[in-house]
Design a protein around this motif. Sequence first.
Motif: not given
Length: 64
Positions: A33-46
């Motif tokens: 989902t778009a929400a999970n994709w955004a979370e993936t990118l956010s966590k990768a950034s973290d």
Amino acid sequence: MAVLDASALLAYLFDEPGAMVVQQALADCAAITAANWAETLSKASDYGHDPGRVADRMIADGFI
């Protein structure tokens, strides 16, 4: 068809336990989902990774 969550995709991206299962799901046309994709990118950034490079890797691996 599988639907991945952020933790599954992160496991694949960072070669964590379960990465091979996720890789097979991706090869079988898994979705996220778009929400999970955004979370993936956010966590990768973290974790200090460039989200653009993460997306580039998914493109290079043939999953986007």
